[in-house]
Design a protein around this motif. Structure first.
Motif, PDB file in Angstrom:
ATOM      1  N   THR A   3       1.839 -15.116  15.221  1.00  0.00           N
ATOM      2  CA  THR A   3       0.808 -15.663  14.409  1.00  0.00           C
ATOM      3  C   THR A   3       0.057 -14.611  13.707  1.00  0.00           C
ATOM      4  O   THR A   3      -0.744 -14.978  12.744  1.00  0.00           O
ATOM      5  CB  THR A   3       0.132 -16.619  15.318  1.00  0.00           C
ATOM      6  N   GLY A   4       0.451 -13.114  14.138  1.00  0.00           N
ATOM      7  CA  GLY A   4      -0.364 -12.321  13.566  1.00  0.00           C
ATOM      8  C   GLY A   4      -1.722 -11.943  14.041  1.00  0.00           C
ATOM      9  O   GLY A   4      -2.611 -11.446  13.413  1.00  0.00           O
ATOM     10  N   LEU A   5      -1.831 -12.619  15.284  1.00  0.00           N
ATOM     11  CA  LEU A   5      -3.114 -12.309  15.896  1.00  0.00           C
ATOM     12  C   LEU A   5      -2.915 -11.603  17.242  1.00  0.00           C
ATOM     13  O   LEU A   5      -1.979 -11.877  18.103  1.00  0.00           O
ATOM     14  CB  LEU A   5      -3.730 -13.762  16.703  1.00  0.00           C
ATOM     15  N   ASP A 141       0.760  -4.146   9.373  1.00  0.00           N
ATOM     16  CA  ASP A 141       1.006  -3.736  10.761  1.00  0.00           C
ATOM     17  C   ASP A 141       0.762  -4.913  11.940  1.00  0.00           C
ATOM     18  O   ASP A 141       0.406  -4.689  13.190  1.00  0.00           O
ATOM     19  CB  ASP A 141       0.353  -2.359  11.195  1.00  0.00           C
ATOM     20  N   GLY A 142       1.448  -5.862  11.574  1.00  0.00           N
ATOM     21  CA  GLY A 142       1.467  -7.063  12.568  1.00  0.00           C
ATOM     22  C   GLY A 142       0.148  -7.790  12.545  1.00  0.00           C
ATOM     23  O   GLY A 142       0.145  -8.779  13.163  1.00  0.00           O
ATOM     24  N   VAL A 143      -0.764  -7.730  11.707  1.00  0.00           N
ATOM     25  CA  VAL A 143      -2.299  -8.315  11.490  1.00  0.00           C
ATOM     26  C   VAL A 143      -2.071  -9.160  10.549  1.00  0.00           C
ATOM     27  O   VAL A 143      -1.930  -8.669   9.311  1.00  0.00           O
ATOM     28  CB  VAL A 143      -3.447  -7.332  11.602  1.00  0.00           C
ATOM     29  N   SER A 144      -2.338 -10.466  10.699  1.00  0.00           N
ATOM     30  CA  SER A 144      -2.414 -11.636   9.957  1.00  0.00           C
ATOM     31  C   SER A 144      -3.772 -11.389   9.159  1.00  0.00           C
ATOM     32  O   SER A 144      -4.883 -11.597   9.694  1.00  0.00           O
ATOM     33  CB  SER A 144      -2.426 -13.069  10.388  1.00  0.00           C
ATOM     34  N   LEU A 145      -3.892 -11.323   7.932  1.00  0.00           N
ATOM     35  CA  LEU A 145      -4.955 -10.879   6.987  1.00  0.00           C
ATOM     36  C   LEU A 145      -4.820 -12.091   5.653  1.00  0.00           C
ATOM     37  O   LEU A 145      -3.828 -12.362   5.278  1.00  0.00           O
ATOM     38  CB  LEU A 145      -5.075  -9.713   6.598  1.00  0.00           C
ATOM     39  N   THR A 146      -5.963 -12.038   4.896  1.00  0.00           N
ATOM     40  CA  THR A 146      -6.110 -13.018   3.799  1.00  0.00           C
ATOM     41  C   THR A 146      -6.376 -11.928   2.653  1.00  0.00           C
ATOM     42  O   THR A 146      -6.971 -11.172   2.846  1.00  0.00           O
ATOM     43  CB  THR A 146      -7.315 -13.642   3.908  1.00  0.00           C
ATOM     44  N   VAL A 147      -5.523 -12.305   1.751  1.00  0.00           N
ATOM     45  CA  VAL A 147      -5.381 -11.412   0.585  1.00  0.00           C
ATOM     46  C   VAL A 147      -6.881 -11.767  -0.052  1.00  0.00           C
ATOM     47  O   VAL A 147      -6.876 -12.798  -0.663  1.00  0.00           O
ATOM     48  CB  VAL A 147      -4.265 -11.603  -0.450  1.00  0.00           C
ATOM     49  N   GLY A 148      -7.447 -10.505  -0.262  1.00  0.00           N
ATOM     50  CA  GLY A 148      -8.729 -10.774  -1.272  1.00  0.00           C
ATOM     51  C   GLY A 148      -8.630 -10.919  -2.637  1.00  0.00           C
ATOM     52  O   GLY A 148      -9.141 -11.491  -3.426  1.00  0.00           O
ATOM     53  N   SER A 149      -8.006  -9.590  -3.105  1.00  0.00           N
ATOM     54  CA  SER A 149      -7.452  -9.791  -4.305  1.00  0.00           C
ATOM     55  C   SER A 149      -6.360  -8.746  -4.736  1.00  0.00           C
ATOM     56  O   SER A 149      -5.850  -8.086  -3.741  1.00  0.00           O
ATOM     57  CB  SER A 149      -8.724  -9.099  -5.267  1.00  0.00           C
ATOM     58  N   PHE A 150      -5.783  -8.586  -5.874  1.00  0.00           N
ATOM     59  CA  PHE A 150      -4.537  -7.948  -6.144  1.00  0.00           C
ATOM     60  C   PHE A 150      -4.493  -7.554  -7.623  1.00  0.00           C
ATOM     61  O   PHE A 150      -5.183  -8.150  -8.354  1.00  0.00           O
ATOM     62  CB  PHE A 150      -3.141  -8.617  -5.599  1.00  0.00           C
ATOM     63  N   PRO A 163     -15.486  -6.533  11.718  1.00  0.00           N
ATOM     64  CA  PRO A 163     -15.476  -5.834  13.011  1.00  0.00           C
ATOM     65  C   PRO A 163     -14.572  -6.295  14.237  1.00  0.00           C
ATOM     66  O   PRO A 163     -13.885  -5.354  14.999  1.00  0.00           O
ATOM     67  CB  PRO A 163     -16.940  -6.006  13.187  1.00  0.00           C
ATOM     68  N   GLU A 164     -14.211  -7.412  14.176  1.00  0.00           N
ATOM     69  CA  GLU A 164     -13.273  -8.075  15.166  1.00  0.00           C
ATOM     70  C   GLU A 164     -12.091  -7.371  14.958  1.00  0.00           C
ATOM     71  O   GLU A 164     -11.467  -7.115  16.095  1.00  0.00           O
ATOM     72  CB  GLU A 164     -13.402  -9.564  15.323  1.00  0.00           C
ATOM     73  N   THR A 165     -11.600  -7.320  14.004  1.00  0.00           N
ATOM     74  CA  THR A 165     -10.229  -6.913  13.466  1.00  0.00           C
ATOM     75  C   THR A 165     -10.101  -5.323  13.934  1.00  0.00           C
ATOM     76  O   THR A 165      -9.247  -4.732  14.209  1.00  0.00           O
ATOM     77  CB  THR A 165      -9.908  -7.086  11.970  1.00  0.00           C
ATOM     78  N   PHE A 166     -11.136  -4.715  13.611  1.00  0.00           N
ATOM     79  CA  PHE A 166     -11.224  -3.393  13.834  1.00  0.00           C
ATOM     80  C   PHE A 166     -11.469  -2.812  15.325  1.00  0.00           C
ATOM     81  O   PHE A 166     -10.547  -2.092  15.870  1.00  0.00           O
ATOM     82  CB  PHE A 166     -12.651  -2.659  13.170  1.00  0.00           C
ATOM     83  N   ALA A 167     -11.980  -3.926  16.142  1.00  0.00           N
ATOM     84  CA  ALA A 167     -12.046  -3.848  17.714  1.00  0.00           C
ATOM     85  C   ALA A 167     -10.936  -3.974  18.369  1.00  0.00           C
ATOM     86  O   ALA A 167     -10.383  -3.442  19.370  1.00  0.00           O
ATOM     87  CB  ALA A 167     -13.175  -4.791  18.115  1.00  0.00           C
ATOM     88  N   LYS A 168     -10.070  -5.057  17.830  1.00  0.00           N
ATOM     89  CA  LYS A 168      -8.753  -5.590  18.679  1.00  0.00           C
ATOM     90  C   LYS A 168      -7.495  -5.029  17.968  1.00  0.00           C
ATOM     91  O   LYS A 168      -6.482  -5.333  18.501  1.00  0.00           O
ATOM     92  CB  LYS A 168      -8.990  -7.004  18.646  1.00  0.00           C
ATOM     93  N   THR A 169      -7.532  -4.387  16.855  1.00  0.00           N
ATOM     94  CA  THR A 169      -6.442  -3.677  16.144  1.00  0.00           C
ATOM     95  C   THR A 169      -6.235  -2.360  16.096  1.00  0.00           C
ATOM     96  O   THR A 169      -7.302  -1.793  15.964  1.00  0.00           O
ATOM     97  CB  THR A 169      -5.881  -4.668  14.916  1.00  0.00           C
ATOM     98  N   ASN A 170      -5.147  -1.538  15.855  1.00  0.00           N
ATOM     99  CA  ASN A 170      -5.441  -0.326  15.155  1.00  0.00           C
ATOM    100  C   ASN A 170      -5.752  -0.022  13.562  1.00  0.00           C
ATOM    101  O   ASN A 170      -5.778   1.165  13.442  1.00  0.00           O
ATOM    102  CB  ASN A 170      -3.842   0.159  15.503  1.00  0.00           C
ATOM    103  N   LEU A 171      -5.977  -1.085  12.947  1.00  0.00           N
ATOM    104  CA  LEU A 171      -6.323  -0.787  11.762  1.00  0.00           C
ATOM    105  C   LEU A 171      -7.696  -0.002  11.437  1.00  0.00           C
ATOM    106  O   LEU A 171      -7.812   0.550  10.563  1.00  0.00           O
ATOM    107  CB  LEU A 171      -6.403  -2.125  10.799  1.00  0.00           C
TER     108      LEU A 171
END
Length: 203
Positions: A3-5, A141-150, A163-171
């Protein structure tokens, strides 16, 4: 299927490199009780198979093709890695459908901290840009994210990290110049295949 979580930040404790493969030993004290021999584990978004379990570590064989197509070849002993076990059908689908089959490797161009989130700009291989849409899903890197722009012209994809993504992943450890495993949304690839096949059939 994943799931990318991210469920745990693991740590590489050993890498045994051979001519055509490498064996990674990964410490996963939180998840280890749920891992059995033969189980699939996503490591930085790459689906690997647990081949042995000792204490709070498991090993996984990484073939030469996987090393050449992903960022795993650049990992060193001591590196932290994002870990996720295979999804269960009874669980909520919090991220999106992730196969653990990396489509390419991107490079972080810029990391810009903000008050409530951090902007990360990533350059993506040109052949993958056709699968990316604003507000769509992407796996870094395995983290499910939403594309903001491209930006198609520069093959640039922007995501915002809470902040939650920073705390629980290596990103949160990543810097400009670092590489990331990229998996685009599988649904986009199925649509492409169906449209191409339909055109070939004249329908």
């Amino acid at each position: 299927m994943f799931t990318g979580l991210i469920a745990e930040l693991g740590r590489i404790t050993a890498i045994d490199k051979g001519e055509s493969s490498a064996v990674f030993t990964i410490a996963a004290p939180v998840l280890i009780s749920q891992i059995a021999l033969g189980d699939s584990v996503a490591v930085n978004g790459v689906c690997l198979t647990a081949t042995s379990i000792v204490g709070d570590t498991f090993t996984a064989d990484v073939m030469v093709q996987t090393l050449s197509l992903t960022s795993l070849a650049q990992l060193n002993v001591g590196a932290t890695v994002n870990l996720e076990l295979a999804a269960q059908l009874s669980a909520r689908m919090g991220g999106h459908m992730v196969q653990g089959h990396v489509d390419g490797v991107g490079t972080i161009l810029q990391v810009s901290p903000g008050d409530k989130w951090t902007q990360m700009d990533v350059t993506v291989p040109e052949h993958l840009m056709k699968y990316i849409v604003a507000q769509g899903s992407i796996t870094l890197d395995g983290v499910s994210l939403t594309v903001g722009s491209f930006v198609d012209g520069s093959n640039l994809v922007t995501v915002w990290l809470i902040p939650e993504t920073f705390a629980k992943t290596n990103l949160g450890e990543k810097q400009p110049g670092d590489v990331l495993n990229i998996e685009v949304d599988i649904l986009a690839k199925y649509v492409e295949r169906l449209m191409a096949r339909g055109g070939a059939d004249g329908k």
